[in-house]
Design a protein around this motif. Structure first.
Motif, PDB file in Angstrom:
ATOM      1  N   LEU A   6       0.925  -1.229   0.283  1.00  0.00           N
ATOM      2  CA  LEU A   6      -0.119  -0.137  -0.099  1.00  0.00           C
ATOM      3  C   LEU A   6       0.803   1.322   0.203  1.00  0.00           C
ATOM      4  O   LEU A   6       1.686   1.406   0.759  1.00  0.00           O
ATOM      5  N   ASP A   7       0.543   2.164  -1.120  1.00  0.00           N
ATOM      6  CA  ASP A   7       1.058   3.472  -0.966  1.00  0.00           C
ATOM      7  C   ASP A   7       0.157   4.345   0.044  1.00  0.00           C
ATOM      8  O   ASP A   7      -0.732   4.658  -0.464  1.00  0.00           O
ATOM      9  N   GLN A   8       0.717   4.644   1.037  1.00  0.00           N
ATOM     10  CA  GLN A   8      -0.265   5.241   1.949  1.00  0.00           C
ATOM     11  C   GLN A   8      -0.464   6.769   1.802  1.00  0.00           C
ATOM     12  O   GLN A   8      -1.224   7.427   2.436  1.00  0.00           O
TER      13      GLN A   8
ATOM     14  N   SER B  55      -0.912   7.991  -1.847  1.00  0.00           N
ATOM     15  CA  SER B  55      -1.641   7.863  -2.983  1.00  0.00           C
ATOM     16  C   SER B  55      -2.760   7.006  -2.784  1.00  0.00           C
ATOM     17  O   SER B  55      -3.808   6.983  -3.681  1.00  0.00           O
ATOM     18  N   GLY B  56      -2.785   5.785  -1.959  1.00  0.00           N
ATOM     19  CA  GLY B  56      -3.652   5.035  -1.900  1.00  0.00           C
ATOM     20  C   GLY B  56      -3.523   3.742  -2.935  1.00  0.00           C
ATOM     21  O   GLY B  56      -4.498   2.834  -3.002  1.00  0.00           O
TER      22      GLY B  56
END
Length: 138
Positions: A109-111, A113-114
């Motif tokens: 997970l890119d925290q 960009s989501g």
């Protein structure tokens, strides 16, 4: 007299039950705070001898093997050698991994960009690495 006895017994039983179910405070919260800004983190897999090392700034990952008997099975294999974001966008703790029910698959997970990416570890070269970017369903 019996009512008082049963009431005291019930209270004693309840107190003992709650006392046994209380968990000892752990340093998990403190460890999480310390690791939130860490550049690298290790994530356990369901395989005792395998971890995934994540560069939390850019999404680079390695499969880490260790052994207690033989150094020949110890080492790192590349899962993803390419940064998933530009250098200017790197922030410590930006990426994190979540295990799935499948022991070989994790969700990255890119925290910020989501964006979610499916990652798979394996001893076979062709079966390890980024599987896909999980896109929204229309």
């Amino acid at each position: 007299m019996k009512t008082v006895f049963f009431t005291l017994a019930f209270l004693l039983f309840t107190t003992i039950s709650f006392g046994q179910t209380q968990t000892k405070p752990t340093n998990t919260v403190q460890q999480k705070k310390n690791s939130e800004n860490a550049i690298y983190q290790l994530f356990p897999t369901q395989n005792y001898w395998t971890f995934i090392k994540l560069d939390t700034r850019n999404g680079k990952m390695w499969q880490v093997h260790f052994s207690v008997k033989d150094d020949s099975t110890t080492g790192e294999l590349v899962l993803n050698s390419l940064a998933l974001i530009d250098k200017e966008e790197e922030v410590n703790g930006r990426f994190t991994l979540y295990p799935t029910e499948n022991m070989y698959n994790f969700l990255l997970l890119d925290q910020i960009s989501g964006i979610v990416v499916q990652v798979q570890w394996s001893l076979e070269t062709k079966k390890r690495g980024i599987v896909s970017v999980i896109k929204p369903i229309d």
